[in-house]
Enzyme design. Sequence first.
Site, PDB file in Angstrom:
ATOM      1  CE  LYS A  92      -3.552   2.514   2.464  1.00 23.64           C
ATOM      2  NZ  LYS A  92      -4.586   2.480   3.513  1.00 23.64           N
ATOM      3  CE  LYS A 117      -6.137   1.876  -0.584  1.00 25.45           C
ATOM      4  NZ  LYS A 117      -6.552   1.936   0.790  1.00 25.45           N
TER       5      LYS A 117
HETATM    6  C1  PBG Z   1      -7.414   3.556   5.572  1.00 24.74           C
HETATM    7  C2  PBG Z   1      -7.658   3.358   4.147  1.00 24.74           C
HETATM    8  C3  PBG Z   1      -7.466   4.276   3.110  1.00 24.74           C
HETATM    9  C4  PBG Z   1      -7.975   3.712   1.981  1.00 24.74           C
HETATM   10  C5  PBG Z   1      -8.449   2.454   2.325  1.00 24.74           C
HETATM   11  N1  PBG Z   1      -8.216   2.234   3.666  1.00 24.74           N
HETATM   12  C6  PBG Z   1      -6.967   5.676   3.116  1.00 24.74           C
HETATM   13  C7  PBG Z   1      -5.628   5.973   3.601  1.00 24.74           C
HETATM   14  O1  PBG Z   1      -4.791   5.095   3.805  1.00 24.74           O
HETATM   15  O2  PBG Z   1      -5.409   7.152   3.844  1.00 24.74           O
HETATM   16  C8  PBG Z   1      -8.010   4.410   0.652  1.00 24.74           C
HETATM   17  C9  PBG Z   1      -9.041   3.940  -0.279  1.00 24.74           C
HETATM   18  C10 PBG Z   1      -9.309   4.825  -1.434  1.00 24.74           C
HETATM   19  O3  PBG Z   1      -8.682   5.864  -1.666  1.00 24.74           O
HETATM   20  O4  PBG Z   1     -10.213   4.445  -2.159  1.00 24.74           O
HETATM   21  N2  PBG Z   1      -6.313   2.987   6.123  1.00 24.74           N
END
Ligand code: PBG
Length: 322
Positions: free
Chosen positions: A194, A247
């Site tokens: 991520k 992601k």
């Molecule tokens: C939270 C989380 C996030 C997303 C999914 N879980 C945001 C972040 O890490 O700030 C992002 C999902 C998206 O942008 O569609 N941990």
Amino acid sequence: MQVRPRRNRRNTAIRGLIRETHLAAGHLVQPLFVQDGEALRTEIPSMPGQARLSIDLLIETAHEAHELGVAGVALFPALPDDEKDPRGSASTKPEGLLPRAIRALKARVPELLVITDVALDPYSSDGHDGVVIDGRIDNDETLPLLAAMALTQAEAGADIVAPSDMMDGRVGVIRSALDDAGYTEVGIGAYCAKYASAFYGPFRDALDSAPKAGDKKTYQMDPANAREALRELALDEEEGADWVMVKPGLPYLDVIALFRDSTALPVAAYHVSGEYAMLRAAAAQGWLDYESSLLESLTALRRAGADAIFSYGALDAARLLR
Ligand code: PBG
């Protein structure tokens, strides 16, 4: 000319016969935002077509998703600020918004997979995925909180818990906590690679969960790195992840392909809020066709090697694929 590749593209039947990549509703997961209240739908301006839903409306959408063949939903709770605190304590309340939503979904649409996010940010007054101590995100202080959160979600009936926090060691502590409590069948869908991405902006609007100070670069990965993703992959495998996610999606197709070649685990991709917002925004201007650019985006993620795809366009795509 003896060789003419165009012969294989001559008509619909030939193109279908030799198509290498297939996209079906069953590959898709629809992320949904849930809020307290009744008959309450609050549109998210930066994500046209998406809204925070009260549990009754969430159930309606879940029914529709299931009828369309979508595999599951990924739930994100939107809490009012006065329920947030530095340790995200609302995340372990059995009667909290998310556990109530999970129980309602499993009671009413039992076959639809319920996937829950494990991270502090929706519950944290600091807007970070971990506990902030003296301005730093403390990894080891955060781990037991994540384990307790995952356990609360499993008790409510979640099929798969999905840690998105990027703390080191979290998959292992969550696996142990689930197993010790007898939840050996609850899976862990690890957000493995991520990245610290600018494409999460609209999601943070949806939950009002942007960090109050600093950014997420000390825990989410540097967008410049692909080899580093292999370290995360090795750890998540060792710690018992059931699948691994990359992601965002389209800007990281190379990482999806790398994972596909490097692991026997299922690989998921998250077509994130910013990717969805770009398609909607361009379509609203008449600059792109939303439907075909959505299907092309999802097909590209599959082609790169994603088994499963989280997308805000999952329901739309499922309707188009029918
Ligand atoms: C939270 C989380 C996030 C997303 C999914 N879980 C945001 C972040 O890490 O700030 C992002 C999902 C998206 O942008 O569609 N941990």
